[in-house]
Design a protein around this motif. Sequence first.
Motif, PDB file in Angstrom:
ATOM      1  N   THR A  54     -38.187 -34.572  33.695  1.00  0.00           N
ATOM      2  CA  THR A  54     -37.359 -35.746  33.952  1.00  0.00           C
ATOM      3  C   THR A  54     -38.209 -37.012  33.839  1.00  0.00           C
ATOM      4  OG1 THR A  54     -36.196 -34.336  35.499  1.00  0.00           O
ATOM      5  CG2 THR A  54     -35.638 -36.678  35.538  1.00  0.00           C
ATOM      6  N   GLN A  55     -39.413 -36.962  34.393  1.00  0.00           N
ATOM      7  CA  GLN A  55     -40.312 -38.114  34.305  1.00  0.00           C
ATOM      8  C   GLN A  55     -41.750 -37.636  34.467  1.00  0.00           C
ATOM      9  OE1 GLN A  55     -39.125 -41.335  36.933  1.00  0.00           O
ATOM     10  NE2 GLN A  55     -40.762 -42.644  36.187  1.00  0.00           N
ATOM     11  N   HIS A  97     -43.078 -42.428  43.749  1.00  0.00           N
ATOM     12  CA  HIS A  97     -41.799 -42.049  43.126  1.00  0.00           C
ATOM     13  C   HIS A  97     -40.867 -41.306  44.091  1.00  0.00           C
ATOM     14  CE1 HIS A  97     -43.307 -43.121  39.176  1.00  0.00           C
ATOM     15  NE2 HIS A  97     -44.381 -42.370  39.370  1.00  0.00           N
ATOM     16  N   TRP A 101     -37.483 -39.562  43.010  1.00  0.00           N
ATOM     17  CA  TRP A 101     -37.610 -38.148  42.629  1.00  0.00           C
ATOM     18  C   TRP A 101     -37.062 -37.192  43.697  1.00  0.00           C
ATOM     19  CZ3 TRP A 101     -43.282 -37.582  40.293  1.00  0.00           C
ATOM     20  CH2 TRP A 101     -43.366 -38.390  39.158  1.00  0.00           C
ATOM     21  N   PRO A 103     -38.667 -35.161  45.753  1.00  0.00           N
ATOM     22  CA  PRO A 103     -39.243 -33.845  45.459  1.00  0.00           C
ATOM     23  C   PRO A 103     -39.201 -32.892  46.650  1.00  0.00           C
ATOM     24  CG  PRO A 103     -40.980 -35.475  45.772  1.00  0.00           C
ATOM     25  CD  PRO A 103     -39.680 -36.216  45.875  1.00  0.00           C
ATOM     26  N   ARG A 181     -36.342 -29.493  43.439  1.00  0.00           N
ATOM     27  CA  ARG A 181     -36.944 -30.564  42.637  1.00  0.00           C
ATOM     28  C   ARG A 181     -38.450 -30.435  42.737  1.00  0.00           C
ATOM     29  NH1 ARG A 181     -32.588 -34.363  42.259  1.00  0.00           N
ATOM     30  NH2 ARG A 181     -33.976 -36.125  41.979  1.00  0.00           N
ATOM     31  N   VAL A 183     -42.526 -30.973  41.591  1.00  0.00           N
ATOM     32  CA  VAL A 183     -43.560 -31.805  40.971  1.00  0.00           C
ATOM     33  C   VAL A 183     -44.668 -30.872  40.488  1.00  0.00           C
ATOM     34  CG1 VAL A 183     -45.231 -33.664  41.248  1.00  0.00           C
ATOM     35  CG2 VAL A 183     -43.083 -33.728  42.519  1.00  0.00           C
ATOM     36  N   GLU A 209     -34.859 -30.240  38.860  1.00  0.00           N
ATOM     37  CA  GLU A 209     -35.601 -31.304  38.180  1.00  0.00           C
ATOM     38  C   GLU A 209     -37.076 -30.932  38.198  1.00  0.00           C
ATOM     39  OE1 GLU A 209     -34.156 -33.776  36.720  1.00  0.00           O
ATOM     40  OE2 GLU A 209     -32.184 -33.793  37.668  1.00  0.00           O
ATOM     41  N   TYR A 211     -40.829 -32.838  37.602  1.00  0.00           N
ATOM     42  CA  TYR A 211     -41.613 -34.056  37.358  1.00  0.00           C
ATOM     43  C   TYR A 211     -43.055 -33.620  37.144  1.00  0.00           C
ATOM     44  CZ  TYR A 211     -37.430 -35.982  39.444  1.00  0.00           C
ATOM     45  OH  TYR A 211     -36.123 -36.287  39.712  1.00  0.00           O
TER      46      TYR A 211
END
Length: 236
Positions: A54-55, A97, A101, A103, A181, A183, A209, A211
């Motif tokens: 996503t980023q 973030h 995000w 996370p 989510r 990371v 997601e 990241y």
Amino acid sequence: MNWLLNLLFAPRCLLCRKPLGPVEAGRSQLCPDCVSTWRTKYLADGGKPVAGCTQTDACLLYRDEVRGLMIRMKCSRRLPQARQWLGKLVGARILLHAEQWKPDLVTYVPTALNHWWRRGFNLSEEIARIAAKTAGLPFEKTLRRAWFSRYQSRIDSAEGRKKNVRSAYKPRPEVDLTGRRVVLVDDIQATGATAEACVRLLRELGAAEVYFVCAAKTPGNRTKMTKKREKRRVQS
Ligand SMILES: [Zn+2]
């Protein structure tokens, strides 16, 4: 004799290697010059794109003194201060973030057994562990490497790297990331092929997601070794 021991074992600046005074040694591990210049010299402005992510974000540019530091870290288990510094930088990026995000956990790009055997540790795992603590997030092991695989840095082309990594990563048993989510943390991002392979697996494990944050990214798309090889080819 004491002066010699002091000279040999005096704490040094993580970046420029100048001996540190007691105040800097106990605090930032960087000399006053580097404290005031590292941001302008090495701070990265975002990560390279990674398919499926996503980023992405990157803390530092992998060049000159940062490159020297990370090579020293990879060759030796020592330099715990450097791991702390990089881990906290990555953790701070995640926090930056966090609102967007949201996370749920931090995980890392694993190393292969033959790499681990040579180094005795996985730098990205250590950085991710410190980053997770800094960001106040759970640290979880989600992926593993195939037992023996080729070093990514020894493969010339981006396509070759992609092929190598596709077969090199596996999910750890009983990992379920459904709706979470994630990371993903790595030490160095070169072409992004490694991160891409890991992101794909994390998505397959159900991550909502993904990241990606690396401690340092190479300024261009090619690694230093690739450039050296290209130069050699031109010369021969
Ligand atoms: Zn310095």
